[in-house]
Design a protein around this motif. Structure first.
Motif, PDB file in Angstrom:
ATOM      1  N   THR A   1       8.829  19.180   3.500  1.00  0.00           N
ATOM      2  CA  THR A   1       9.707  18.734   4.583  1.00  0.00           C
ATOM      3  C   THR A   1       9.830  17.217   4.552  1.00  0.00           C
ATOM      4  O   THR A   1       9.098  16.541   3.840  1.00  0.00           O
ATOM      5  CB  THR A   1       9.160  19.179   5.951  1.00  0.00           C
ATOM      6  N   ASP A   2      10.760  16.726   5.347  1.00  0.00           N
ATOM      7  CA  ASP A   2      11.013  15.292   5.531  1.00  0.00           C
ATOM      8  C   ASP A   2      11.521  14.628   4.265  1.00  0.00           C
ATOM      9  O   ASP A   2      10.862  13.743   3.735  1.00  0.00           O
ATOM     10  CB  ASP A   2       9.764  14.597   6.077  1.00  0.00           C
ATOM     11  N   PRO A   3      12.659  14.959   3.739  1.00  0.00           N
ATOM     12  CA  PRO A   3      13.614  15.991   4.180  1.00  0.00           C
ATOM     13  C   PRO A   3      13.241  17.364   3.611  1.00  0.00           C
ATOM     14  O   PRO A   3      12.493  17.457   2.643  1.00  0.00           O
ATOM     15  CB  PRO A   3      14.937  15.505   3.588  1.00  0.00           C
ATOM     16  N   ASP A   4      13.812  18.417   4.239  1.00  0.00           N
ATOM     17  CA  ASP A   4      13.545  19.782   3.787  1.00  0.00           C
ATOM     18  C   ASP A   4      14.085  19.958   2.373  1.00  0.00           C
ATOM     19  O   ASP A   4      15.260  19.688   2.111  1.00  0.00           O
ATOM     20  CB  ASP A   4      14.222  20.798   4.715  1.00  0.00           C
ATOM     21  N   ARG A   5      13.206  20.419   1.474  1.00  0.00           N
ATOM     22  CA  ARG A   5      13.626  20.603   0.088  1.00  0.00           C
ATOM     23  C   ARG A   5      12.684  21.570  -0.627  1.00  0.00           C
ATOM     24  O   ARG A   5      11.561  21.798  -0.199  1.00  0.00           O
ATOM     25  CB  ARG A   5      13.664  19.272  -0.650  1.00  0.00           C
ATOM     26  N   LEU A   6      13.189  22.114  -1.735  1.00  0.00           N
ATOM     27  CA  LEU A   6      12.401  22.960  -2.616  1.00  0.00           C
ATOM     28  C   LEU A   6      12.116  22.153  -3.870  1.00  0.00           C
ATOM     29  O   LEU A   6      13.034  21.638  -4.506  1.00  0.00           O
ATOM     30  CB  LEU A   6      13.176  24.229  -2.978  1.00  0.00           C
TER      31      LEU A   6
END
Length: 142
Positions: free
Chosen positions: A39-44
């Motif tokens: 998270t922070d930013p939301d990502r894979l």
């Protein structure tokens, strides 16, 4: 772990990372990818390695408003690289839900527009080799 990403963005990340996953190995985990939700930013974050080379790519979780989306849940899992890549290649475009069940060690891939889901036997993230001793980092531009 769960997240929703765009199929085209995920396919682009896999094209960068999959070649790093070992095809023939005595360590089965090396033929898998590490999928990690941050998270922070939301990502894979998608990572592959053969212990000599490690490649990592990131896929944002941002989707247009009103589209199906898993609530982002931090975690990680390791599906088989080849099979995961084949499934993602078959998904044309649009949102793709990815979830990892730690109790059963299964990665699930879903499409909101379809009633089907793919469940893959996976490894736990703790089994994936850490990227210790990184000699050089290159950023690939596409």
């Amino acid at each position: 772990m769960q997240i929703t990403v765009d199929a085209l963005a995920l396919r682009g990340a896999l094209k960068k990372v999959q070649p790093a996953a070992a095809k023939k190995t005595t360590l089965p985990i090396l033929s898998h990818l590490l999928l990690e939700v941050r998270t922070d930013p939301d990502r894979l974050v998608v990572r592959g390695t053969d212990l000599n080379v490690s490649v990592e790519a990131q896929v944002p979780a941002a989707l247009p408003d009103g589209m199906f989306a898993y609530p982002v849940e931090v975690g990680a899992g390791c599906p088989p690289a080849k099979l995961f890549g084949q499934i993602v290649d078959d998904l044309k475009s649009g949102p793709v839900g990815i979830a990892f069940d730690e109790e059963q060690s299964k990665t699930t891939i879903t499409r909101p527009s379809k009633s089907s889901a793919y469940k893959l036997d996976s490894f736990r993230a703790e089994e994936f080799p850490s990227s210790m001793g990184v000699d050089q980092t290159l950023e690939l531009m596409t």
